[in-house]
Write a protein that holds these residues in place. Sequence first.
Motif, PDB file in Angstrom:
ATOM      1  N   VAL A   1       0.685  -9.571  -0.977  1.00 37.82           N
ATOM      2  CA  VAL A   1       1.455  -9.343   0.113  1.00 37.82           C
ATOM      3  C   VAL A   1       2.681  -8.820  -0.379  1.00 37.82           C
ATOM      4  CG1 VAL A   1       2.641  -9.982   1.980  1.00 37.82           C
ATOM      5  CG2 VAL A   1       0.233 -10.592   1.877  1.00 37.82           C
ATOM      6  N   ALA A   2       3.315  -9.487  -1.281  1.00 37.13           N
ATOM      7  CA  ALA A   2       4.430  -9.158  -1.986  1.00 37.13           C
ATOM      8  C   ALA A   2       4.561  -7.870  -2.600  1.00 37.13           C
ATOM      9  CB  ALA A   2       4.964 -10.298  -2.927  1.00 37.13           C
ATOM     10  N   GLY A   3       3.342  -7.281  -3.514  1.00 35.78           N
ATOM     11  CA  GLY A   3       3.203  -6.104  -4.136  1.00 35.78           C
ATOM     12  C   GLY A   3       3.018  -4.910  -2.988  1.00 35.78           C
ATOM     13  N   ALA A   4       2.336  -5.297  -1.972  1.00 34.92           N
ATOM     14  CA  ALA A   4       2.333  -4.172  -0.824  1.00 34.92           C
ATOM     15  C   ALA A   4       3.648  -3.928  -0.278  1.00 34.92           C
ATOM     16  CB  ALA A   4       1.356  -4.920   0.254  1.00 34.92           C
ATOM     17  N   PHE A   5       4.510  -4.892  -0.053  1.00 37.49           N
ATOM     18  CA  PHE A   5       5.968  -4.637   0.447  1.00 37.49           C
ATOM     19  C   PHE A   5       6.564  -3.746  -0.683  1.00 37.49           C
ATOM     20  CE2 PHE A   5       5.440  -8.309   3.619  1.00 37.49           C
ATOM     21  CZ  PHE A   5       5.496  -7.410   4.561  1.00 37.49           C
ATOM     22  N   ALA A   6       6.585  -4.244  -2.017  1.00 35.13           N
ATOM     23  CA  ALA A   6       7.205  -3.568  -3.107  1.00 35.13           C
ATOM     24  C   ALA A   6       6.857  -2.077  -2.894  1.00 35.13           C
ATOM     25  CB  ALA A   6       7.043  -4.416  -4.186  1.00 35.13           C
TER      26      ALA A   6
END
Length: 137
Positions: free
Chosen positions: A99-104
């Motif tokens: 999820v953090a990677g998708a936001f980044a």
Amino acid sequence: MPPRKRTATAPAVTEGAKIGEPVPKAVVDTKTASIGIPPQPDYDPREEIRALRKQMESLRREVSAAARSVKGGAMQAARQSEATVKLYPVSSLLAVAAVAGAFAFAIAGLRSSTPRSRYDRALDEMRDLYDQIRARL
């Protein structure tokens, strides 16, 4: 134009409102052919305030019950997520990282594209139009 002759008839309304005075509101009853204001019930503000207080109390109870149910649902979701993290720590860590990677990536994608001004878009449109005209000739 000759002057008007006076008639012997009297005006239909001898009493009533003068010009510029407010016209009273009335009800026309076609069944009894009467005009007038029907009798109004006595107005007691204490009764109305009492009724409004009852409504406010019932609304307060409903809002309180809804808040308790939302709070209970949130507490249950927090307990479930805590149990899930305890049972599956690696999977939870991977899900959070995804999820953090998708936001980044989404934020990086928005920042990487250079914003084009209205002038640049208009200039590109003019160039395309010029190229189309040159192609025809």
